[in-house]
Design a protein around this motif. Structure first.
Motif, PDB file in Angstrom:
ATOM      1  N   ALA A   1      -4.999  -6.564  -9.514  1.00  0.00           N
ATOM      2  CA  ALA A   1      -4.075  -5.447  -9.823  1.00  0.00           C
ATOM      3  C   ALA A   1      -2.685  -5.715  -8.938  1.00  0.00           C
ATOM      4  CB  ALA A   1      -4.821  -4.009  -9.103  1.00  0.00           C
ATOM      5  N   LEU A   2      -2.774  -6.174  -7.636  1.00  0.00           N
ATOM      6  CA  LEU A   2      -1.786  -6.367  -6.927  1.00  0.00           C
ATOM      7  C   LEU A   2      -0.840  -7.507  -7.578  1.00  0.00           C
ATOM      8  CD1 LEU A   2      -3.125  -6.127  -3.388  1.00  0.00           C
ATOM      9  CD2 LEU A   2      -1.645  -4.291  -4.591  1.00  0.00           C
ATOM     10  N   GLY A   3      -1.569  -8.709  -7.955  1.00  0.00           N
ATOM     11  CA  GLY A   3      -0.901  -9.837  -8.521  1.00  0.00           C
ATOM     12  C   GLY A   3      -0.104  -9.442  -9.751  1.00  0.00           C
ATOM     13  N   ARG A   4      -0.292  -8.786 -10.420  1.00  0.00           N
ATOM     14  CA  ARG A   4       0.347  -8.202 -11.746  1.00  0.00           C
ATOM     15  C   ARG A   4       1.231  -7.132 -11.664  1.00  0.00           C
ATOM     16  NH1 ARG A   4       1.034 -11.857 -14.287  1.00  0.00           N
ATOM     17  NH2 ARG A   4       1.880 -10.591 -15.933  1.00  0.00           N
ATOM     18  N   SER A   5       1.358  -6.549 -10.350  1.00  0.00           N
ATOM     19  CA  SER A   5       2.363  -5.567 -10.146  1.00  0.00           C
ATOM     20  C   SER A   5       3.015  -5.791  -8.843  1.00  0.00           C
ATOM     21  CB  SER A   5       1.558  -4.071  -9.687  1.00  0.00           C
ATOM     22  OG  SER A   5       2.517  -3.134  -9.308  1.00  0.00           O
ATOM     23  N   TYR A   6       4.377  -6.431  -9.147  1.00  0.00           N
ATOM     24  CA  TYR A   6       5.321  -6.755  -8.323  1.00  0.00           C
ATOM     25  C   TYR A   6       5.834  -5.499  -7.138  1.00  0.00           C
ATOM     26  CZ  TYR A   6       5.722 -11.424 -10.591  1.00  0.00           C
ATOM     27  OH  TYR A   6       5.736 -12.373 -11.010  1.00  0.00           O
ATOM     28  N   TRP A   7       5.919  -4.475  -7.707  1.00  0.00           N
ATOM     29  CA  TRP A   7       6.285  -3.472  -7.031  1.00  0.00           C
ATOM     30  C   TRP A   7       5.158  -3.030  -5.795  1.00  0.00           C
ATOM     31  CZ3 TRP A   7       3.981   1.277  -6.491  1.00  0.00           C
ATOM     32  CH2 TRP A   7       4.673   2.544  -5.629  1.00  0.00           C
ATOM     33  N   LEU A   8       3.927  -3.099  -6.245  1.00  0.00           N
ATOM     34  CA  LEU A   8       2.703  -2.427  -5.637  1.00  0.00           C
ATOM     35  C   LEU A   8       2.485  -3.597  -4.495  1.00  0.00           C
ATOM     36  CD1 LEU A   8       0.728  -0.559  -4.785  1.00  0.00           C
ATOM     37  CD2 LEU A   8      -0.667  -1.477  -6.709  1.00  0.00           C
ATOM     38  N   SER A   9       2.636  -4.982  -5.066  1.00  0.00           N
ATOM     39  CA  SER A   9       2.399  -5.960  -3.935  1.00  0.00           C
ATOM     40  C   SER A   9       3.335  -6.007  -2.956  1.00  0.00           C
ATOM     41  CB  SER A   9       2.222  -7.299  -4.689  1.00  0.00           C
ATOM     42  OG  SER A   9       3.287  -7.701  -5.215  1.00  0.00           O
ATOM     43  N   GLY A  10       4.559  -5.890  -3.285  1.00  0.00           N
ATOM     44  CA  GLY A  10       5.616  -5.920  -2.126  1.00  0.00           C
ATOM     45  C   GLY A  10       5.508  -4.446  -1.165  1.00  0.00           C
ATOM     46  N   LEU A  11       4.690  -3.566  -1.628  1.00  0.00           N
ATOM     47  CA  LEU A  11       4.514  -2.518  -0.939  1.00  0.00           C
ATOM     48  C   LEU A  11       3.165  -2.603   0.147  1.00  0.00           C
ATOM     49  CD1 LEU A  11       5.346   0.409  -0.251  1.00  0.00           C
ATOM     50  CD2 LEU A  11       3.668   1.320  -2.002  1.00  0.00           C
ATOM     51  N   VAL A  12       2.295  -3.310  -0.449  1.00  0.00           N
ATOM     52  CA  VAL A  12       1.074  -3.378   0.188  1.00  0.00           C
ATOM     53  C   VAL A  12       0.959  -4.739   1.025  1.00  0.00           C
ATOM     54  CG1 VAL A  12      -1.531  -3.592  -0.041  1.00  0.00           C
ATOM     55  CG2 VAL A  12       0.055  -1.741  -1.339  1.00  0.00           C
ATOM     56  N   GLU A  13       1.585  -5.814   0.622  1.00  0.00           N
ATOM     57  CA  GLU A  13       1.345  -7.149   1.204  1.00  0.00           C
ATOM     58  C   GLU A  13       1.483  -7.173   2.661  1.00  0.00           C
ATOM     59  OE1 GLU A  13       2.325 -11.761  -0.250  1.00  0.00           O
ATOM     60  OE2 GLU A  13       3.231 -10.084  -1.282  1.00  0.00           O
ATOM     61  N   PRO A  14       2.688  -6.606   3.193  1.00  0.00           N
ATOM     62  CA  PRO A  14       2.625  -6.821   4.652  1.00  0.00           C
ATOM     63  C   PRO A  14       1.431  -6.304   5.390  1.00  0.00           C
ATOM     64  CG  PRO A  14       4.526  -6.055   3.960  1.00  0.00           C
ATOM     65  CD  PRO A  14       3.654  -5.931   2.796  1.00  0.00           C
TER      66      PRO A  14
END
Length: 274
Positions: free
Chosen positions: A99-112
């Protein structure tokens, strides 16, 4: 694959197989000779460790598959927690990672937050899990899940993020719905990365199982090793260590078989390209 590369590959395979045949016996003989000559109390010879291992766990009746009562009380709960925690961590890691890999917006928010979470050593959170779940299976499962989920999640996210654009465009041309695109395009393309994370997670699950049992358990292999340490039963403590090593080898070999069966198409395609 060129003739030279094929020849080197076969030579490497032969060398690895020969190493499996001669290296373990030589290592055991050296270990036996060194420990018997040194007569160190804390380093018993492997022959004594094997005898103690057999007495503790594998000298039971045929009706129990030669498992002793101690084995039923220790091995089965440990393996149950190991597989349950590993399965939960892998399922959650793959789902969240894709899910995070296919959503750049969500991954940018959660990745840190993800990088912060995976940087915290899982063993340091054992006191927190003890406070939250008390001593018992829930605490041990929480420890295993937290320690195992990170390689699966990160690899799943990376694999889903870097799916070849041509695959996505082909799915669009064939008018695949989102579920078909996920199961027929994204997951197969990300599968090599996902399985790399799953393979790392197997050894981590074994490590976290033992650490959690050493800290907060009244049963299991780790608890038995801690009990042997408190009683100065050094052969029993080493028997637990040897059993864990053998269990790690078996689990890794079984996972490799599953990986080869599932990713056989990927290996064949890579060999053909080479």
């Amino acid at each position: 694959m060129s003739v030279v590369r094929r020849g080197r590959y076969r030579a490497g395979e032969v060398a690895r197989r020969l190493a499996w045949y001669w290296l373990p016996p030589v290592a055991l003989i050296v270990w036996e000779l060194v420990t018997r000559s040194a007569r160190a109390a804390y380093f018993p010879p492997p022959s004594l460790i094997v005898v103690r291992l057999h007495e503790m766990w594998f000298s039971g009746p045929l009706s129990q598959a030669f498992l002793t009562d101690e084995a039923v009380a220790d091995l089965l709960p440990s393996l149950g927690r190991l597989f349950a925690g590993w399965a939960m961590a892998c399922a959650a890691g793959v789902l969240v990672g894709v899910a995070l890999g296919r959503s750049y917006w969500l991954s940018g928010l959660v990745e840190p937050l993800l990088h912060f979470g995976r940087s915290v050593p899982p063993a340091t959170l054992l006191p927190v899990f003890l406070v939250l779940f008390k001593i018992g299976t829930p605490m041990e499962l929480a420890s295993i899940v937290y320690g195992v989920i990170w390689p699966v999640l990160i690899n799943s996210m990376d694999g889903a993020r870097h799916v070849d654009r041509q695959y996505i465009e082909t799915g669009t041309v064939y008018r695949l719905d989102p579920w078909q695109r996920l199961t027929r395009v994204i997951l197969p393309a990300a599968a090599p990365k996902i399985f790399a994370g799953l393979r790392l997670s197997v050894s981590l699950a074994l490590i976290m199982m033992i650490i959690s049992e050493l800290v907060g358990s009244s049963e299991g292999i780790g608890h038995r090793m801690l009990e042997a340490q408190s009683q100065f039963d050094i052969p029993a403590m080493w028997a637990g260590i040897v059993l864990l090593g053998l269990l790690g080898i078996v689990l890794n070999a079984a996972f490799l078989r599953v990986e080869r069966a599932v990713l056989g198409w990927h290996t064949s395609a890579r060999t053909a390209d080479g």
